[in-house]
Design a protein around this motif. Structure first.
Motif, mmCIF file in Angstrom:
data_model
loop_
_atom_site.group_PDB
_atom_site.id
_atom_site.type_symbol
_atom_site.label_atom_id
_atom_site.label_comp_id
_atom_site.label_asym_id
_atom_site.label_seq_id
_atom_site.Cartn_x
_atom_site.Cartn_y
_atom_site.Cartn_z
ATOM 1 N N GLY A 30 75.394 6.413 81.454
ATOM 2 C CA GLY A 30 75.875 6.055 80.122
ATOM 3 C C GLY A 30 74.835 5.297 79.318
ATOM 4 O O GLY A 30 74.649 5.563 78.118
ATOM 5 N N MET A 31 74.144 4.370 79.954
ATOM 6 C CA MET A 31 73.110 3.607 79.256
ATOM 7 C C MET A 31 71.954 4.517 78.836
ATOM 8 O O MET A 31 71.389 4.349 77.741
ATOM 9 N N TYR A 32 71.618 5.480 79.688
ATOM 10 C CA TYR A 32 70.554 6.426 79.330
ATOM 11 C C TYR A 32 70.969 7.248 78.103
ATOM 12 O O TYR A 32 70.162 7.460 77.183
ATOM 13 N N SER A 33 72.221 7.693 78.087
ATOM 14 C CA SER A 33 72.710 8.473 76.939
ATOM 15 C C SER A 33 72.639 7.656 75.654
ATOM 16 O O SER A 33 72.290 8.172 74.583
ATOM 17 N N ILE A 34 72.962 6.358 75.742
ATOM 18 C CA ILE A 34 72.907 5.490 74.559
ATOM 19 C C ILE A 34 71.471 5.355 74.059
ATOM 20 O O ILE A 34 71.213 5.413 72.847
ATOM 21 N N THR A 35 70.521 5.176 74.978
ATOM 22 C CA THR A 35 69.119 5.050 74.555
ATOM 23 C C THR A 35 68.641 6.314 73.864
ATOM 24 O O THR A 35 67.861 6.246 72.907
ATOM 25 N N ARG A 36 69.109 7.462 74.342
ATOM 26 C CA ARG A 36 68.733 8.732 73.696
ATOM 27 C C ARG A 36 69.308 8.803 72.284
ATOM 28 O O ARG A 36 68.620 9.220 71.334
ATOM 29 N N LYS A 37 70.571 8.400 72.124
ATOM 30 C CA LYS A 37 71.220 8.447 70.817
ATOM 31 C C LYS A 37 70.567 7.475 69.833
ATOM 32 O O LYS A 37 70.562 7.707 68.626
ATOM 33 N N LEU A 38 70.032 6.385 70.364
ATOM 34 C CA LEU A 38 69.358 5.394 69.518
ATOM 35 C C LEU A 38 67.917 5.795 69.200
ATOM 36 O O LEU A 38 67.223 5.099 68.458
ATOM 37 N N GLY A 39 67.486 6.918 69.776
ATOM 38 C CA GLY A 39 66.126 7.390 69.520
ATOM 39 C C GLY A 39 65.055 6.604 70.252
ATOM 40 O O GLY A 39 63.885 6.639 69.873
ATOM 41 N N MET A 40 65.451 5.890 71.300
ATOM 42 C CA MET A 40 64.485 5.088 72.052
ATOM 43 C C MET A 40 63.694 5.983 73.006
ATOM 44 O O MET A 40 64.271 6.765 73.755
ATOM 45 N N LYS A 41 62.376 5.853 72.961
ATOM 46 C CA LYS A 41 61.520 6.638 73.840
ATOM 47 C C LYS A 41 60.683 5.690 74.689
ATOM 48 O O LYS A 41 59.940 4.861 74.160
ATOM 49 N N ASP A 42 60.831 5.826 75.977
ATOM 50 C CA ASP A 42 60.127 4.947 76.894
ATOM 51 C C ASP A 42 59.959 5.674 78.225
ATOM 52 O O ASP A 42 60.887 6.347 78.698
ATOM 53 N N LYS A 43 58.798 5.554 78.839
ATOM 54 C CA LYS A 43 58.523 6.250 80.092
ATOM 55 C C LYS A 43 59.522 5.878 81.176
ATOM 56 O O LYS A 43 60.007 6.734 81.924
ATOM 57 N N TYR A 44 59.799 4.592 81.282
ATOM 58 C CA TYR A 44 60.718 4.150 82.321
ATOM 59 C C TYR A 44 62.129 4.667 82.060
ATOM 60 O O TYR A 44 62.792 5.180 82.969
ATOM 61 N N LEU A 45 62.606 4.550 80.850
ATOM 62 C CA LEU A 45 63.959 5.006 80.530
ATOM 63 C C LEU A 45 64.121 6.502 80.789
ATOM 64 O O LEU A 45 65.178 6.959 81.214
ATOM 65 N N GLU A 46 63.065 7.277 80.564
ATOM 66 C CA GLU A 46 63.139 8.722 80.785
ATOM 67 C C GLU A 46 63.323 9.060 82.259
ATOM 68 O O GLU A 46 63.755 10.164 82.593
ATOM 69 N N ARG A 47 63.019 8.123 83.129
ATOM 70 C CA ARG A 47 63.205 8.368 84.559
ATOM 71 C C ARG A 47 64.683 8.367 84.958
ATOM 72 O O ARG A 47 65.029 8.727 86.080
ATOM 73 N N PHE A 48 65.549 7.953 84.027
ATOM 74 C CA PHE A 48 66.984 8.023 84.290
ATOM 75 C C PHE A 48 67.568 9.388 83.932
ATOM 76 O O PHE A 48 68.749 9.625 84.138
ATOM 77 N N ASN A 49 66.765 10.280 83.407
ATOM 78 C CA ASN A 49 67.213 11.627 83.064
ATOM 79 C C ASN A 49 67.518 12.390 84.349
ATOM 80 O O ASN A 49 66.649 12.560 85.212
ATOM 81 N N TYR A 50 68.755 12.866 84.488
ATOM 82 C CA TYR A 50 69.179 13.546 85.706
ATOM 83 C C TYR A 50 68.327 14.767 86.024
ATOM 84 O O TYR A 50 68.214 15.188 87.183
ATOM 85 N N GLU A 51 67.698 15.359 84.981
ATOM 86 C CA GLU A 51 66.876 16.547 85.198
ATOM 87 C C GLU A 51 65.728 16.273 86.161
ATOM 88 O O GLU A 51 65.224 17.179 86.833
ATOM 89 N N ASN A 52 65.297 15.025 86.239
ATOM 90 C CA ASN A 52 64.153 14.679 87.083
ATOM 91 C C ASN A 52 64.473 14.778 88.569
ATOM 92 O O ASN A 52 63.554 14.876 89.393
ATOM 93 N N TYR A 53 65.760 14.737 88.916
ATOM 94 C CA TYR A 53 66.124 14.642 90.328
ATOM 95 C C TYR A 53 66.879 15.859 90.844
ATOM 96 O O TYR A 53 66.825 16.156 92.031
ATOM 97 N N GLY A 54 67.574 16.544 89.976
ATOM 98 C CA GLY A 54 68.208 17.806 90.356
ATOM 99 C C GLY A 54 69.505 17.659 91.126
ATOM 100 O O GLY A 54 70.507 18.250 90.768
ATOM 101 N N GLY A 55 69.496 16.872 92.179
ATOM 102 C CA GLY A 55 70.700 16.770 92.984
ATOM 103 C C GLY A 55 70.554 15.750 94.086
ATOM 104 O O GLY A 55 69.598 14.970 94.119
#
Length: 312
Positions: free
Chosen positions: A241-266
């Motif tokens: 949820g916090m990652y989704s909020i940062t995306r909606k706020l337009g925040m771009k940060d290397k660390y925050l992008e590591r919370f993107n589920y796409e990076n881990y798959g499963g």
């Protein structure tokens, strides 16, 4: 090595799953075959559209689908021709080396326990999630939803399973195990965590470092964080949820992008007799690719064999 993939599971099936399998071919060794399990009449047109005719992709027709609305316990026996049921049958017969799906998580857990069975000695199989560490690296947390109610001995086993996973797949030599609690002191917490602490503190099965608090989750204080599935799922969903909020706020940060589920798959189901990987229901093709790469890494590491040996 043969990796089975449920083509009919997930919000964007079948297209995202087929495209994810195509992407994975470029990231997996040449001797890895991906077995596409689902409706052949849906899979073939997508492969033709993309001009893919590879001997590393095969199709097993499974006409039925276990939906997200189906009851997990009833779905497996009532839909034997579904992609999930067929996938587990292939896994049980050792016709594939692992099985991955972004479909009904409950059905995947039920199939794992009743089709390939729990490893003898494992009380409750569990699932993990990655915790991106600020400054680099990852920790894991388990359980994150398979077991809402736990007893102290179950948490103890989660610590053992997490330690083996961290050693085998994450290549951490001596993983630090932390018990998620409301304070660092030994006497803190509810009856469950207090009792689990007593079991874990003198363990020779893993490197227990004591209690850790919620503020420590992303600091790398522990390599493996242990908790019941109810607590772990709240942690996981809060992070999403916090990652989704940062995306909606337009925040771009290397660390925050590591919370993107796409990076881990499963995530693998730990404690069953074969390699089963569960992906996020909203997985796109990139996430499916990641899930297949994780399936290969888990199978290559011999994780299931190492857990069996540890629990003899």
């Amino acid at each position: 090595m043969k990796l089975g993939l449920d083509i009919s599971g997930g919000d964007f099936a079948p297209r995202a799953n087929v495209l994810g399998a195509i992407l994975a071919l470029d990231h997996l060794p040449d001797d890895v075959e991906i077995v596409l399990i689902g409706r052949e009449e849906e899979i073939t047109p997508i492969l033709k559209e993309k001009g893919v005719d590879s001997n590393r992709l095969s199709i097993v027709n499974a006409p039925d689908i276990i939906t997200m609305e189906d009851h997990p316990t009833r779905a497996i026996p009532q839909k034997p021709n579904s992609s999930i049921s067929v996938g587990f049958e292939l896994l049980a017969q050792k016709e594939i080396d692992s099985f991955a799906s972004t479909g009904n998580t409950g059905a995947m857990l039920v199939g794992s326990i009743y089709k390939v069975n729990s490893i003898p000695g494992v009380i409750r199989p569990c699932i993990t999630s990655v915790l991106p560490v600020f400054g680099g690296g990852d920790s894991i947390i388990l359980d994150v939803g398979a077991n809402a109610d736990c007893k102290p001995d179950v948490l103890y086993q989660f610590a053992s399973l997490g330690s083996i996973y961290a050693k085998s797949v994450m290549n951490i030599k001596n993983p630090r195990i932390g018990l998620l609690n409301i304070g660092e002191e030994e006497g803190k917490g509810n009856l469950l965590t207090q009792s689990a602490y007593k079991l874990m503190k003198n363990s020779e099965d893993f490197n227990f470092i004591g209690n850790i608090e919620g503020r420590d989750l992303f600091t790398g204080k522990a390599d493996v964080v242990v908790c019941d599935g109810y607590t772990g799922n709240i942690v996981l969903k809060q992070a999403e949820g916090m990652y989704s909020i940062t995306r909606k706020l337009g925040m771009k940060d290397k660390y925050l992008e590591r919370f993107n589920y796409e990076n881990y798959g499963g995530t693998p189901i730990l404690g069953v007799n074969s390699d089963v990987i569960i992906g996020h229901g909203i997985s796109n093709d990139v996430a499916v690719k990641g899930m297949l790469c994780l399936a290969h890494n888990v199978a290559s590491s011999g994780l299931t064999k190492k857990i069996k040996e540890a629990f003899k």
